[in-house]
Design a protein around this motif. Sequence first.
Motif, PDB file in Angstrom:
ATOM      1  N   ALA A  59       8.718  22.184   4.089  1.00 24.50           N
ATOM      2  CA  ALA A  59       7.990  20.924   3.951  1.00 24.50           C
ATOM      3  C   ALA A  59       6.505  21.213   3.881  1.00 24.50           C
ATOM      4  CB  ALA A  59       8.297  20.022   5.130  1.00 24.50           C
ATOM      5  N   GLY A  60       5.817  20.486   3.028  1.00 24.77           N
ATOM      6  CA  GLY A  60       4.375  20.649   2.889  1.00 24.77           C
ATOM      7  C   GLY A  60       3.632  20.042   4.064  1.00 24.77           C
ATOM      8  N   PHE A  61       2.378  20.430   4.189  1.00 30.58           N
ATOM      9  CA  PHE A  61       1.541  19.964   5.287  1.00 30.58           C
ATOM     10  C   PHE A  61       1.516  18.437   5.383  1.00 30.58           C
ATOM     11  CE2 PHE A  61      -2.522  18.561   7.059  1.00 30.58           C
ATOM     12  CZ  PHE A  61      -2.514  19.232   8.270  1.00 30.58           C
ATOM     13  N   GLU A  62       1.336  17.768   4.236  1.00 29.44           N
ATOM     14  CA  GLU A  62       1.217  16.314   4.274  1.00 29.44           C
ATOM     15  C   GLU A  62       2.542  15.635   4.603  1.00 29.44           C
ATOM     16  OE1 GLU A  62      -0.655  12.594   1.856  1.00 29.44           O
ATOM     17  OE2 GLU A  62      -1.223  14.598   1.248  1.00 29.44           O
ATOM     18  N   THR A  63       3.654  16.307   4.398  1.00 26.44           N
ATOM     19  CA  THR A  63       4.946  15.751   4.784  1.00 26.44           C
ATOM     20  C   THR A  63       5.059  15.718   6.300  1.00 26.44           C
ATOM     21  OG1 THR A  63       5.932  16.634   2.781  1.00 26.44           O
ATOM     22  CG2 THR A  63       7.442  16.005   4.536  1.00 26.44           C
ATOM     23  N   VAL A  64       4.565  16.766   6.941  1.00 26.92           N
ATOM     24  CA  VAL A  64       4.636  16.859   8.397  1.00 26.92           C
ATOM     25  C   VAL A  64       3.512  16.058   9.056  1.00 26.92           C
ATOM     26  CG1 VAL A  64       4.601  18.447  10.359  1.00 26.92           C
ATOM     27  CG2 VAL A  64       5.713  19.126   8.216  1.00 26.92           C
ATOM     28  N   TYR A  65       2.305  16.165   8.517  1.00 29.33           N
ATOM     29  CA  TYR A  65       1.128  15.469   9.049  1.00 29.33           C
ATOM     30  C   TYR A  65       0.507  14.637   7.923  1.00 29.33           C
ATOM     31  CZ  TYR A  65       1.552  18.843  12.825  1.00 29.33           C
ATOM     32  OH  TYR A  65       2.021  19.610  13.868  1.00 29.33           O
ATOM     33  N   PRO A  66       1.028  13.435   7.704  1.00 31.33           N
ATOM     34  CA  PRO A  66       0.516  12.625   6.591  1.00 31.33           C
ATOM     35  C   PRO A  66      -0.979  12.331   6.738  1.00 31.33           C
ATOM     36  CG  PRO A  66       2.465  11.617   7.562  1.00 31.33           C
ATOM     37  CD  PRO A  66       2.076  12.761   8.438  1.00 31.33           C
ATOM     38  N   ILE A  67      -1.685  12.404   5.644  1.00 24.46           N
ATOM     39  CA  ILE A  67      -3.105  12.079   5.630  1.00 24.46           C
ATOM     40  C   ILE A  67      -3.232  10.564   5.535  1.00 24.46           C
ATOM     41  CG2 ILE A  67      -5.234  12.282   4.308  1.00 24.46           C
ATOM     42  CD1 ILE A  67      -4.282  15.070   3.474  1.00 24.46           C
ATOM     43  N   VAL A  68      -4.057  10.010   6.395  1.00 20.91           N
ATOM     44  CA  VAL A  68      -4.284   8.570   6.385  1.00 20.91           C
ATOM     45  C   VAL A  68      -5.264   8.239   5.266  1.00 20.91           C
ATOM     46  CG1 VAL A  68      -5.208   6.618   7.688  1.00 20.91           C
ATOM     47  CG2 VAL A  68      -3.825   8.351   8.851  1.00 20.91           C
ATOM     48  N   ARG A  69      -4.822   7.385   4.392  1.00 18.56           N
ATOM     49  CA  ARG A  69      -5.670   6.873   3.306  1.00 18.56           C
ATOM     50  C   ARG A  69      -5.669   5.356   3.451  1.00 18.56           C
ATOM     51  NH1 ARG A  69      -2.770  11.103   1.056  1.00 18.56           N
ATOM     52  NH2 ARG A  69      -4.078  12.700   0.097  1.00 18.56           N
ATOM     53  N   GLY A  70      -6.764   4.840   3.956  1.00 17.91           N
ATOM     54  CA  GLY A  70      -6.738   3.426   4.289  1.00 17.91           C
ATOM     55  C   GLY A  70      -7.972   2.652   3.912  1.00 17.91           C
ATOM     56  N   VAL A  71      -7.883   1.375   4.209  1.00 13.35           N
ATOM     57  CA  VAL A  71      -8.954   0.430   3.907  1.00 13.35           C
ATOM     58  C   VAL A  71      -8.963  -0.646   4.996  1.00 13.35           C
ATOM     59  CG1 VAL A  71      -7.517  -1.067   2.460  1.00 13.35           C
ATOM     60  CG2 VAL A  71      -9.964  -0.947   2.045  1.00 13.35           C
ATOM     61  N   ASN A  72     -10.133  -1.225   5.195  1.00 14.33           N
ATOM     62  CA  ASN A  72     -10.311  -2.305   6.151  1.00 14.33           C
ATOM     63  C   ASN A  72     -10.381  -3.625   5.385  1.00 14.33           C
ATOM     64  OD1 ASN A  72     -11.061  -3.920   8.358  1.00 14.33           O
ATOM     65  ND2 ASN A  72     -13.221  -3.453   8.058  1.00 14.33           N
ATOM     66  N   LEU A  73      -9.538  -4.572   5.708  1.00 14.54           N
ATOM     67  CA  LEU A  73      -9.573  -5.883   5.072  1.00 14.54           C
ATOM     68  C   LEU A  73     -10.330  -6.864   5.971  1.00 14.54           C
ATOM     69  CD1 LEU A  73      -5.976  -6.112   3.587  1.00 14.54           C
ATOM     70  CD2 LEU A  73      -8.066  -5.208   2.569  1.00 14.54           C
ATOM     71  N   GLY A  74     -11.556  -6.515   6.289  1.00 13.28           N
ATOM     72  CA  GLY A  74     -12.393  -7.335   7.155  1.00 13.28           C
ATOM     73  C   GLY A  74     -12.710  -8.694   6.548  1.00 13.28           C
ATOM     74  N   SER A  75     -12.986  -9.623   7.419  1.00 15.00           N
ATOM     75  CA  SER A  75     -13.367 -11.006   7.103  1.00 15.00           C
ATOM     76  C   SER A  75     -12.276 -11.831   6.439  1.00 15.00           C
ATOM     77  CB  SER A  75     -14.646 -11.060   6.260  1.00 15.00           C
ATOM     78  OG  SER A  75     -15.753 -11.119   7.108  1.00 15.00           O
ATOM     79  N   TRP A  76     -11.055 -11.350   6.487  1.00 15.75           N
ATOM     80  CA  TRP A  76      -9.952 -12.150   5.943  1.00 15.75           C
ATOM     81  C   TRP A  76      -9.509 -13.160   7.003  1.00 15.75           C
ATOM     82  CZ3 TRP A  76      -4.582  -9.805   4.341  1.00 15.75           C
ATOM     83  CH2 TRP A  76      -3.866 -10.741   3.600  1.00 15.75           C
ATOM     84  N   PHE A  77      -9.124 -12.678   8.165  1.00 10.66           N
ATOM     85  CA  PHE A  77      -8.695 -13.556   9.255  1.00 10.66           C
ATOM     86  C   PHE A  77      -9.711 -13.623  10.387  1.00 10.66           C
ATOM     87  CE2 PHE A  77      -4.547 -12.086   7.480  1.00 10.66           C
ATOM     88  CZ  PHE A  77      -4.212 -13.286   6.912  1.00 10.66           C
ATOM     89  N   LEU A  78     -10.738 -12.837  10.309  1.00 11.50           N
ATOM     90  CA  LEU A  78     -11.809 -12.840  11.310  1.00 11.50           C
ATOM     91  C   LEU A  78     -13.123 -12.779  10.541  1.00 11.50           C
ATOM     92  CD1 LEU A  78     -12.566 -12.759  14.305  1.00 11.50           C
ATOM     93  CD2 LEU A  78     -12.470 -10.275  14.164  1.00 11.50           C
ATOM     94  N   VAL A  79     -13.668 -13.947  10.255  1.00 10.04           N
ATOM     95  CA  VAL A  79     -14.844 -14.063   9.404  1.00 10.04           C
ATOM     96  C   VAL A  79     -16.077 -13.495  10.090  1.00 10.04           C
ATOM     97  CG1 VAL A  79     -16.385 -15.723   8.283  1.00 10.04           C
ATOM     98  CG2 VAL A  79     -13.917 -16.050   8.183  1.00 10.04           C
ATOM     99  N   GLU A  80     -16.805 -12.665   9.357  1.00  5.57           N
ATOM    100  CA  GLU A  80     -18.048 -12.094   9.848  1.00  5.57           C
ATOM    101  C   GLU A  80     -19.152 -12.432   8.849  1.00  5.57           C
ATOM    102  OE1 GLU A  80     -17.181  -7.964  11.647  1.00  5.57           O
ATOM    103  OE2 GLU A  80     -15.646  -8.335  10.119  1.00  5.57           O
ATOM    104  N   ARG A  81     -20.231 -12.979   9.359  1.00  5.07           N
ATOM    105  CA  ARG A  81     -21.300 -13.481   8.485  1.00  5.07           C
ATOM    106  C   ARG A  81     -21.824 -12.425   7.519  1.00  5.07           C
ATOM    107  NH1 ARG A  81     -25.900 -17.648  10.197  1.00  5.07           N
ATOM    108  NH2 ARG A  81     -26.830 -17.912   8.149  1.00  5.07           N
ATOM    109  N   TRP A  82     -21.976 -11.198   7.973  1.00  7.56           N
ATOM    110  CA  TRP A  82     -22.571 -10.163   7.120  1.00  7.56           C
ATOM    111  C   TRP A  82     -21.695  -9.849   5.908  1.00  7.56           C
ATOM    112  CZ3 TRP A  82     -20.504  -5.288   6.208  1.00  7.56           C
ATOM    113  CH2 TRP A  82     -19.442  -4.905   7.013  1.00  7.56           C
TER     114      TRP A  82
END
Length: 97
Positions: A1-24
Motif C-alpha cells: 500500500a502506498g503512503f497516502e493509502t495508509v496516511y491519507p493527506i487532508v485536502r480541505g476547505v473551510n466553508l465559513g460564513s455559511w451557517f455562522l455569518v462573519e462580517r469580514w
Amino acid sequence: AGFETVYPIVRGVNLGSWFLVERWMVKHLFADNQGNELPEKSCKGIDEYAMLKQLSSNVRTERMEEHWKTWIRESDIAWMAKHGLNTIRVPFGYWIT
C-alpha cells in the motif's frame, strides 16, 4: 500500500460564513432594512447576532434564507469532490445544535 493509502493527506476547505455569518466575509449582509451598509459605528457587532438585532423580522428572514440558499451550492460541493478535496470544515453556532 502506498503512503497516502495508509496516511491519507487532508485536502480541505473551510466553508465559513455559511451557517455562522462573519462580517469580514460577507459585508453585504450587514445592511439595514433598505440595503444600505451598516456603518461600523451603528453596528459594532461583527457577527450574525448583532446584525440580525438591527433588522425587521421579515428582512431578517428573507436575507438569511437567500444567503443560506446561495452561499454554497450543490455544484460547489461537486466541484470540490471532482478536484480531490476530502475534508470540508463547516463552522456553525452553538445554537444550531
